[in-house]
Design an enzyme around this catalytic site. Structure first.
Site, mmCIF file in Angstrom:
data_model
loop_
_atom_site.group_PDB
_atom_site.id
_atom_site.type_symbol
_atom_site.label_atom_id
_atom_site.label_comp_id
_atom_site.label_asym_id
_atom_site.label_seq_id
_atom_site.Cartn_x
_atom_site.Cartn_y
_atom_site.Cartn_z
ATOM 1 N N GLU A 13 -6.156 -5.147 -14.993
ATOM 2 C CA GLU A 13 -6.079 -6.040 -13.850
ATOM 3 C C GLU A 13 -7.298 -5.873 -12.951
ATOM 4 O OE1 GLU A 13 -1.238 -6.315 -13.806
ATOM 5 O OE2 GLU A 13 -2.216 -5.301 -12.158
ATOM 6 N N SER B 298 -14.395 5.349 -6.579
ATOM 7 C CA SER B 298 -13.275 6.100 -6.004
ATOM 8 C C SER B 298 -12.757 7.094 -7.047
ATOM 9 C CB SER B 298 -12.170 5.120 -5.613
ATOM 10 O OG SER B 298 -11.038 5.816 -5.147
ATOM 11 N N CYS C 264 -4.381 5.235 -17.276
ATOM 12 C CA CYS C 264 -5.006 6.385 -16.604
ATOM 13 C C CYS C 264 -4.305 7.658 -17.071
ATOM 14 C CB CYS C 264 -4.859 6.247 -15.088
ATOM 15 S SG CYS C 264 -5.735 7.542 -14.158
ATOM 16 N N SER D 179 -9.826 10.162 -3.251
ATOM 17 C CA SER D 179 -8.396 10.049 -2.991
ATOM 18 C C SER D 179 -7.885 11.432 -2.628
ATOM 19 C CB SER D 179 -7.688 9.522 -4.246
ATOM 20 O OG SER D 179 -8.113 8.214 -4.482
ATOM 21 N N LEU D 180 -7.851 11.715 -1.336
ATOM 22 C CA LEU D 180 -7.497 13.059 -0.884
ATOM 23 C C LEU D 180 -5.970 13.202 -0.805
ATOM 24 C CD1 LEU D 180 -8.976 15.621 0.002
ATOM 25 C CD2 LEU D 180 -8.846 14.802 2.351
ATOM 26 N N HIS D 181 -5.365 12.408 0.055
ATOM 27 C CA HIS D 181 -3.900 12.261 0.139
ATOM 28 C C HIS D 181 -3.131 13.489 0.599
ATOM 29 C CE1 HIS D 181 -4.834 8.512 -1.620
ATOM 30 N NE2 HIS D 181 -4.775 8.851 -2.882
ATOM 31 N N CYS E 21 -2.802 -2.062 -3.409
ATOM 32 C CA CYS E 21 -3.376 -0.826 -3.894
ATOM 33 C C CYS E 21 -2.357 0.000 -4.685
ATOM 34 C CB CYS E 21 -3.849 -0.047 -2.678
ATOM 35 S SG CYS E 21 -4.993 1.207 -3.091
ATOM 36 N N ASN F 298 2.388 1.725 -1.191
ATOM 37 C CA ASN F 298 3.061 0.566 -1.779
ATOM 38 C C ASN F 298 4.037 1.061 -2.828
ATOM 39 O OD1 ASN F 298 1.751 -1.777 -0.551
ATOM 40 N ND2 ASN F 298 -0.094 -0.853 -1.434
ATOM 41 N N GLY G 61 -7.462 3.272 -13.647
ATOM 42 C CA GLY G 61 -8.286 4.296 -14.286
ATOM 43 C C GLY G 61 -9.031 5.199 -13.325
ATOM 44 N N GLU G 62 -9.584 6.264 -13.889
ATOM 45 C CA GLU G 62 -10.377 7.236 -13.125
ATOM 46 C C GLU G 62 -11.846 7.084 -13.552
ATOM 47 O OE1 GLU G 62 -10.303 9.456 -10.587
ATOM 48 O OE2 GLU G 62 -12.376 9.796 -11.170
HETATM 49 N N1 SAH Z 1 -8.562 7.104 -9.979
HETATM 50 C C1 SAH Z 1 -9.280 6.649 -8.827
HETATM 51 C C2 SAH Z 1 -9.279 5.131 -8.635
HETATM 52 C C3 SAH Z 1 -7.968 4.383 -8.837
HETATM 53 S S1 SAH Z 1 -6.710 4.492 -7.633
HETATM 54 C C4 SAH Z 1 -8.769 7.355 -7.591
HETATM 55 O O1 SAH Z 1 -7.826 8.127 -7.706
HETATM 56 O O2 SAH Z 1 -9.353 7.197 -6.532
HETATM 57 C C5 SAH Z 1 -7.281 3.607 -6.241
HETATM 58 C C6 SAH Z 1 -6.640 4.070 -4.923
HETATM 59 O O3 SAH Z 1 -5.268 3.622 -4.804
HETATM 60 C C7 SAH Z 1 -6.562 5.572 -4.807
HETATM 61 O O4 SAH Z 1 -6.902 6.015 -3.521
HETATM 62 C C8 SAH Z 1 -5.094 5.825 -5.095
HETATM 63 O O5 SAH Z 1 -4.728 7.066 -4.671
HETATM 64 C C9 SAH Z 1 -4.450 4.668 -4.378
HETATM 65 N N2 SAH Z 1 -3.054 4.423 -4.760
HETATM 66 C C10 SAH Z 1 -2.489 4.646 -5.956
HETATM 67 N N3 SAH Z 1 -1.183 4.287 -5.936
HETATM 68 C C11 SAH Z 1 -0.916 3.833 -4.701
HETATM 69 C C12 SAH Z 1 0.252 3.298 -4.078
HETATM 70 N N4 SAH Z 1 1.395 3.158 -4.749
HETATM 71 N N5 SAH Z 1 0.168 2.903 -2.799
HETATM 72 C C13 SAH Z 1 -1.007 2.996 -2.128
HETATM 73 N N6 SAH Z 1 -2.149 3.485 -2.661
HETATM 74 C C14 SAH Z 1 -2.107 3.902 -3.934
#
Ligand code: SAH
Length: 359
Positions: A100, A205, A120, A227-229, A347, A304, A173-174
């Protein structure tokens, strides 16, 4: 690059080759370097994909090119347009694998979100793509082909000249586990003979593949989002399993090092707001002290939800309080608005579910 034009070697998709690689290829065909400029201008500036139409290249050279190479785009299987203007495409490659791609327009920009892998392998607990597992890497041509196609389609739909101002490798994907292809593709996006988008507007990213981040600096100038989180290993281990391999004490210095020596660059830290998991005042304070010595922007992302996932998004007031703690520490923070919700384009919702259902 070793090209034998009489052999049965499979033809090359030219969209995957950056300027240096096209130079090498044409050099081996005995062509002069200015041919690279001509060829790239036909492809990227004039959107011409057929060698026949490249009239300032000699017939002999065009025949040679056609013998060893081709130019092919992914095929659009479905298009959805959200009420907020977000567009999502389901794209198919020659082996019928699908991914997508999403276009997100805002007042001052148009951001294209492209995929780098089919599925991924990282298994992040809050991400819909993770439920698919990894099928394969995309080639550089398949990544660049997405941009090419999106440019054509958005020009058609929006009737504007340059609808794509920013590109993020943030789809499925990563990117850093498909390192060479992601770097080659971003080089073509940033090249003035390619899509000519500034390095500040092309972003890779990553979930934090430390050895790959360490490898990037001599090869590219692309912007980096991470993507720290979570701001401590205990929480991050739980939601991003890759953290067990590359914990924060390795990740943060690698990112700092990537932008070291440049005066105007920052790392964008993405932080998905998960109710009761990573959203307390204490988490915000830890986040501030974790990144305070790195030139940074923090992007708070509303979580989301998707079927089969138990996490919930933090409340608006919690997100606001979290953002304020960061702001008070003098760090730039933005809150991403969820876009394209009505078409599952938001996202982290890119799970290619459309290959099973009709979208
Ligand atoms: N693998 C890479 C790029 C793909 S994910 C990465 O991890 O950055 C793109 C972004 O969407 C990342 O920051 C990821 O953590 C975020 N993401 C993934 N699932 C999500 C969700 N359900 N709600 C909001 N953001 C999400």
């Amino acid at each position: 690059m070793n090209i034998d034009i009489n052999s049965d070697t499979p033809k090359l998709n030219l969209l995957g080759l950056d300027k240096q690689q096209i130079d090498d290829l044409l050099g081996e065909l005995g062509e002069k370097p200015f041919r690279t400029v001509q060829l790239m201008k036909w492809i990227y500036h004039r959107s011409v994909l057929s060698f026949d139409q490249m009239t300032d290249i000699s017939k002999k050279s065009r025949e040679l090119l056609a013998k060893i190479s081709f130019i092919e785009l992914p095929v659009i299987k479905a298009t959805q347009i959200s009420s907020d203007g977000t567009i999502k495409w389901l794209l198919e490659f020659h082996d019928h694998q699908t991914i997508e791609m999403v276009y997100i327009p805002t007042e001052d920009r148009g951001t294209l979100c492209v995929s780098t892998q089919v599925g991924c392998s990282l298994g992040c607990k809050f991400c819909a793509t993770a439920t698919l597992g990894l099928t394969r890497n995309l080639t550089a041509a398949e990544i660049v082909g997405q941009v090419f196609l999106a440019r054509q389609e958005t020009i058609k739909v929006l009737e504007r000249e340059n609808p794509i101002t920013n590109i993020v490798l943030m789809g499925m994907g990563e990117p850093l586990l498909n390192f060479n292809n992601s770097i080659a593709a971003t080089n073509i996006m940033m090249d003035d003979l390619g899509f000519n988008i500034s390095k500040r507007r092309v972003t890779i990213s990553t979930a934090g593949i430390v050895p790959a981040i360490n490898k990037m600096k001599p090869l590219t100038d692309v912007s980096l989002a991470v993507s720290l989180h979570a701001a401590n290993n205990r929480t991050r281990d739980k939601i991003l399993p890759i953290n067990k391999k590359y914990p924060l004490e390795q990740l943060i210095p690698a990112c700092k090092d990537y932008i070291k020596g440049s005066t105007h660059r920052t790392i964008t830290w993405e932080y998905v707001m998960l109710n009761g998991i990573n959203d307390s005042d204490e988490d915000a304070k830890q986040l501030v002290s974790l990144i305070k010595y790195v030139p940074s922007k923090i992007n708070l992302i509303p979580f989301n939800t998707f079927i089969g996932c138990d996490y919930k998004c933090s409340s608006d007031s919690r997100i606001e309080r979290f953002a304020n703690i960061i702001l008070e520490a003098g760090i730039t923070v933005t809150m991403r608005k969820s876009r394209g919700d009505d078409i599952d384009a938001a996202c982290g919702q890119l799970a290619g579910k459309s290959d099973k259902e009709n979208i």
